[in-house]
Design an enzyme around this catalytic site. Structure first.
Site, PDB file in Angstrom:
ATOM      1  N   LYS A 199       0.894  -1.256   0.012  1.00 27.72           N
ATOM      2  CA  LYS A 199       0.049   0.048   0.075  1.00 27.72           C
ATOM      3  C   LYS A 199       0.903   1.001  -0.186  1.00 27.72           C
ATOM      4  O   LYS A 199       1.974   1.248   0.411  1.00 27.72           O
ATOM      5  CB  LYS A 199      -0.916   0.251   1.231  1.00 27.72           C
ATOM      6  CG  LYS A 199      -0.421   0.122   2.534  1.00 27.72           C
ATOM      7  CD  LYS A 199      -0.071   1.720   3.183  1.00 27.72           C
ATOM      8  CE  LYS A 199       0.703   1.788   4.384  1.00 27.72           C
ATOM      9  NZ  LYS A 199       1.694   2.642   4.457  1.00 27.72           N
ATOM     10  N   ASP A 204      -2.775  -1.750  10.251  1.00 23.02           N
ATOM     11  CA  ASP A 204      -2.767  -1.629   8.949  1.00 23.02           C
ATOM     12  C   ASP A 204      -3.694  -3.114   8.257  1.00 23.02           C
ATOM     13  O   ASP A 204      -3.612  -2.948   6.942  1.00 23.02           O
ATOM     14  CB  ASP A 204      -1.517  -1.664   8.096  1.00 23.02           C
ATOM     15  CG  ASP A 204      -0.874  -0.133   8.038  1.00 23.02           C
ATOM     16  OD1 ASP A 204      -1.656   0.842   8.384  1.00 23.02           O
ATOM     17  OD2 ASP A 204       0.274  -0.026   8.063  1.00 23.02           O
TER      18      ASP A 204
HETATM   19  P1  ATP Z   1       4.090  -0.235   7.795  1.00 26.53           P
HETATM   20  O1  ATP Z   1       3.998   0.602   6.327  1.00 26.53           O
HETATM   21  O2  ATP Z   1       2.689  -0.797   7.977  1.00 26.53           O
HETATM   22  O3  ATP Z   1       4.611   0.627   8.981  1.00 26.53           O
HETATM   23  P2  ATP Z   1       6.537  -1.608   7.076  1.00 26.53           P
HETATM   24  O4  ATP Z   1       6.298  -1.404   5.317  1.00 26.53           O
HETATM   25  O5  ATP Z   1       7.392  -0.213   7.071  1.00 26.53           O
HETATM   26  O6  ATP Z   1       4.899  -1.407   7.709  1.00 26.53           O
HETATM   27  P3  ATP Z   1       7.125  -4.045   7.405  1.00 26.53           P
HETATM   28  O7  ATP Z   1       7.749  -4.428   6.010  1.00 26.53           O
HETATM   29  O8  ATP Z   1       5.807  -4.646   7.524  1.00 26.53           O
HETATM   30  O9  ATP Z   1       7.127  -2.434   7.702  1.00 26.53           O
HETATM   31  O10 ATP Z   1       8.091  -4.561   8.214  1.00 26.53           O
HETATM   32  C1  ATP Z   1       8.482  -4.312   9.556  1.00 26.53           C
HETATM   33  C2  ATP Z   1       8.848  -5.062  10.533  1.00 26.53           C
HETATM   34  O11 ATP Z   1       7.984  -6.139  10.737  1.00 26.53           O
HETATM   35  C3  ATP Z   1      10.314  -5.860  10.197  1.00 26.53           C
HETATM   36  O12 ATP Z   1      11.345  -5.444  10.929  1.00 26.53           O
HETATM   37  C4  ATP Z   1      10.095  -7.449  10.016  1.00 26.53           C
HETATM   38  O13 ATP Z   1      11.011  -8.048  10.384  1.00 26.53           O
HETATM   39  C5  ATP Z   1       8.697  -7.655  10.479  1.00 26.53           C
HETATM   40  N1  ATP Z   1       7.955  -8.474   9.920  1.00 26.53           N
HETATM   41  C6  ATP Z   1       7.359  -9.565  10.429  1.00 26.53           C
HETATM   42  N2  ATP Z   1       6.738 -10.115   9.522  1.00 26.53           N
HETATM   43  C7  ATP Z   1       6.601  -9.646   8.495  1.00 26.53           C
HETATM   44  C8  ATP Z   1       6.306 -10.013   6.996  1.00 26.53           C
HETATM   45  N3  ATP Z   1       5.576 -10.959   6.736  1.00 26.53           N
HETATM   46  N4  ATP Z   1       6.866  -9.284   6.076  1.00 26.53           N
HETATM   47  C9  ATP Z   1       7.727  -8.227   6.190  1.00 26.53           C
HETATM   48  N5  ATP Z   1       8.132  -7.819   7.512  1.00 26.53           N
HETATM   49  C10 ATP Z   1       7.590  -8.641   8.595  1.00 26.53           C
END
Ligand code: ATP
Length: 291
Positions: free
Chosen positions: A11, A136
């Site tokens: 997203k 989210d």
């Molecule tokens: P948001 O936009 O919701 O803040 P994000 O994109 O910044 O999320 P994610 O990619 O969801 O962040 O990853 C954040 C943390 O979650 C990472 O440190 C990762 O190790 C952990 N994590 C747990 N499960 C997953 C997964 N299936 N995919 C990615 N990261 C994951």
């Protein structure tokens, strides 16, 4: 059915407005969320017992720390079925990038297990399980275009917008979401993002004019602290993008471009080879084209 593969799209935030800090420590936010074609693929397969998670990205946790693992646990527990499923995540969304990668994987597991085990759980139940996993996750169940409010877990689905062609750039700089929000609080800034007006544009299916105030309250804070980031935004504009905005708390930027060809040109000529750069486009609710 023994096996199913479910797409899990990233997203972006077309708008991210911070309304204030709540007494429970969460921020009250107003978000215009949009799913894009960049997606992970989640393969679910029934097994003889236990949850086994594998992933194409060795940096990701494979146990309970993986949100997709927890999603499988909570939904099977909810229907009193033994936890017996293999989950494989083909990771394409950059991690910790503001693209909701973990949340979308978790949502895909809820949707996939609901289908694979023939659970027929109602949408309200899935939304509740999703909200328990993270703010989210409810949006990611259906994706498309939606207004998220409260701490981001309350969703009002919006009409699908006309396809936008995009370039996504992530320089791999990890930015802590709590840090960004704390800096925003300390700055004493008051948001003037015109979210109601933006919602009206989408609801009335008007053409998007990027001068209307689409924005992200965290962008200024993050750009000031991480000196490499303003260059990415300037470069995308110099290469012809109509509009460029940071997604979530960064460090991913999305650029709206004329068409896919212009997106490919920007991708192919991007000077910094260490950055993650891909073309993408906005997708509709339930993302039929990704299945
Ligand atoms: P948001 O936009 O919701 O803040 P994000 O994109 O910044 O999320 P994610 O990619 O969801 O962040 O990853 C954040 C943390 O979650 C990472 O440190 C990762 O190790 C952990 N994590 C747990 N499960 C997953 C997964 N299936 N995919 C990615 N990261 C994951």
């Amino acid at each position: 059915m023994k096996e199913i593969t479910v797409p899990a799209p990233a997203k972006i935030n077309l708008a991210l407005k911070i309304k204030g800090l709540r007494s429970d420590g969460y921020h009250e936010v107003e978000l215009i969320m949009q799913s894009i074609s960049l997606h992970d693929r989640i393969r679910l397969r029934k097994n003889d017992g236990g949850i086994r998670l594998t992933t194409s990205d060795p940096s990701l946790p494979v146990g309970k720390k993986n949100l997709a693992y927890r999603a499988a646990e909570v939904i099977l527990d909810y229907v009193n079925l033994p936890a017996a499923v293999d989950i494989h995540i083909e990771k394409r969304i950059p991690v910790a990038a503001g693209l909701a990668g973990g949340s979308t994987d978790a949502a895909a597991v809820l949707v996939g297990i609901n289908k694979l085990f023939g659970l027929s759980l109602a949408d309200e139940v899935l939304l509740e399980l999703a909200a328990g996993l993270g703010s989210d996750v409810p949006f990611c169940l259906h994706g498309g275009t939606a207004f998220a409010y409260g701490r981001g877990e309350k969703i009002r689905q919006l009409p699908d917008i006309e396809r936008l062609d995009l370039v996504i750039v992530n320089p791999g700089i990890p930015i802590s979401t709590p840090w960004a929000y704390t800096q925003y609080d300390r700055s004493g800034k008051k948001s003037n993002l015109p979210v109601n007006k933006l919602l009206q544009i989408i609801e009335e299916d008007k053409e998007i004019d990027w001068q209307e105030g689409w924005g992200n309250d965290l962008e200024g804070i993050v750009l000031k602290e991480y000196k490499e980031l303003p260059l990415i935004k300037e470069r995308l504009k110099a290469m012809g993008a109509q509009f460029v905005l940071m997604s979530g708390s960064g460090s991913t930027f999305f650029a709206v471009v004329e068409d896919q060809k212009q997106g490919e040109e920007i991708r192919d000529n991007w000077p910094d080879k260490k950055d993650f750069v891909t073309i993408a486009w906005t997708v509709k609710k339930d993302f039929p084209e990704l299945w």
